[in-house]
Design an enzyme around this catalytic site. Structure first.
Site, short mmCIF file in Angstrom:
data_model
loop_
_atom_site.label_atom_id
_atom_site.label_comp_id
_atom_site.label_asym_id
_atom_site.label_seq_id
_atom_site.Cartn_x
_atom_site.Cartn_y
_atom_site.Cartn_z
CD GLU A 173 -3.04 -1.09 2.21
OE1 GLU A 173 -2.95 -0.22 3.10
OE2 GLU A 173 -3.96 -1.93 2.17
CD GLU A 292 -3.85 -5.78 3.28
OE1 GLU A 292 -4.78 -5.13 3.84
OE2 GLU A 292 -2.66 -5.46 3.35
#
Length: 497
Positions: A173, A292
């Protein structure tokens, strides 16, 4: 009652069932590691401190790949802290979750645990506070046979044979302002390219995952993937996707239809990657690593800045209900329906932190409701994914407009057919399955995850409140199967064809 119809023909398929779609995620966050998978002194712990009860549940769940060690944690992590004699490892501050990290559990413990659960590692490297050199050294430590600084250190630490880790995530991320060492798309794209190049020089056979957007709500969604891939497209094999689906925001119908958002995101990421391939005139086609995903009431989370410095605190330990199980089932169906382009998927996380498995320190471990659709899908999805044509009544949602109450997919291996179906509606749904091109089906069975109380949950004191149960009433007439799906339910229908 209005009827739904599912048409299946073996001549039309999506692709093979990729076993890596049934991945999970273990991050040094909350109690996922400490008192989750690892708790020395627990009555169920083995000599290495690994909880056998969690190992058995992970096997039962059918987990095939596990992403580690983060997550946001990895962007401030020095992998060297987690290898060698445990007594000599330093205690550090984890800046991601404001936790005290003892490093009692590290790479060696993780790989020993993976051998017990029979799963494959998906290893993330720190591209936040570190970069090319640390990533290269870790590949050498993990994968090089011996005779060099880092491979000999692994041997000194008791592991003569290389770990042979194949899949590596290039950071986590990196678009997020919450990320330690976050980057612009230009900065990250260049760093990912150079890191990938160095890692492949050590081990040319590894597979690499570039960071895509952290969610679909961030302002750079879409443009981030395009810019990053223009820099590193030919050096990577996957582009990641992350998303969580919140039961708190919006109407209940939109929550139950969360898979519509996942579907659109997968299509967006694939389209962007293929656009970059066209610009670069590359015949290579990337796959998506949806590494995720889960149901999480993230709007109730106050953020990491409000956390106190603790070791293994109770952090976002969500209690899942029947509706959550139906949503998770629909997300698994969506991943299967894109098996041609989604090659890896990791439900976040495995234990305690928004997890299908819950534990108590010194106490029991139990299955949450969302455990069951994952376990049933991992156990029964085999062979090839068939292209499913759904005709169904619709329901209104605030976020997505009219959405079919039925979402479904099917797999076939040899003569074994498995249909996975979610009824998003609050009424029983009659279903007709038209099996074109298949031999007359026999031996039909129907398993459901449902309850009259869709808010029902499994708890420490009532761990079997919600479990899969067999339903009677499914019938066969020639090449047609009929069944009734309970309201807000995940279902598996199996037949021999």
């Amino acid at each position: 009652m209005p009827m739904a119809k599912l048409t299946l023909d073996p001549a039309f398929e999506v692709g093979p069932v990729e076993r890596r779609l049934f991945g999970s995620f273990v991050e040094h966050m909350g109690r996922c590691v400490y008192t989750g998978v690892f708790e020395p002194g627990h009555p169920e712990a083995d000599a290495d401190g690994l909880r056998r009860d969690v190992i058995e549940l992970t096997r039962e769940m059918g987990v095939t790949a596990v992403r580690y060690p983060g997550g946001n944690f990895v962007s401030n992590y020095e992998w060297e802290d987690g290898v060698g004699p445990a007594a000599e490892r330093p205690t550090r501050l984890d800046l991601a979750w404001r936790q005290i990290e003892t490093n009692a559990f590290g790479l060696g413990e993780f790989m020993a645990w993976l051998r017990e659960v029979d799963a494959e590692p998906v290893m993330a490297v720190n591209l936040g506070t570190r970069g090319v050199r640390a990533a290269r050294d870790l590949v050498e430590y993990a994968n090089y046979p011996g005779g060099t600084r880092w491979s000999d250190l692994r041997i000194k630490h008791g592991m003569r044979e290389p770990y042979g880790i194949k899949v590596w995530c290039l950071g986590n991320e990196m678009d997020g302002p919450w990320q330690i060492g976050g980057k612009t798309a230009e900065e990250y794209g260049r760093l990912a390219f150079e890191t990938a190049k160095a890692m492949r020089r050590v081990d040319p056979d590894i597979e690499l995952v570039a960071c895509g957007s952290s969610n679909t709500r961030i302002s750079t969604y879409g443009s981030w993937e395009a810019t990053v891939l223009e820099h590193c497209y030919d050096q990577v094999d996957y582009i990641s996707a992350h998303n969580y689906y919140d039961a708190v925001t919006g109407d209940r119908a939109s929550y139950l239809a969360s898979a519509v958002e996942m579907e659109q995101q997968i299509q967006d990421v694939i389209a962007t990657a293929d656009h970059v391939a066209a610009k670069l005139r590359s015949r290579k086609r990337l796959k998506v690593s949806f590494d995720e995903w889960n149901v999480w009431s993230y709007t109730k989370f106050g953020g990491e800045s409000g956390l106190d410095w603790e070791h293994a605190p109770r952090l976002i330990e969500e209690d899942y209900d029947v509706a959550g199980a139906a949503v998770v089932g629909s997300l698994l169906i969506t991943l299967l329906n894109h098996a041609d382009r989604v090659g890896i998927a990791c439900q976040a996380q495995l234990a305690n932190v928004i997890a299908p498995i819950r534990t108590e320190p010194g106490g029991p471990a139990w299955r949450q409701t969302i455990f069951h659709p994952f376990a049933l899908t991992a156990a029964n999805a085999r062979g090839r994914v068939m292209r499913a044509q759904v005709t169904a009544p619709s329901m209104p949602t605030e976020r997505f407009g009219e959405v079919p109450v039925l979402t479904a997919t099917a797999t076939i291996e040899d003569d074994q057919l498995a249909v996975f179906a979610v009824n998003r509606g609050d009424r029983p749904l009659p279903l007709e399955i038209d099996l074109r091109g298949l031999q007359n089906p026999t031996e039909i069975s129907h398993i459901t995850v449902a309850d009259e109380d869709t808010a029902a949950r499994n708890t420490e004191h009532d761990p079997r409140r919600v479990e899969p149960r067999a339903l009677q009433g499914a019938t066969i007439d020639g090449n047609r199967i009929t069944a009734v799906l309970p309201p807000i339910s995940f279902n598996v229908l199996k037949a021999t064809c």
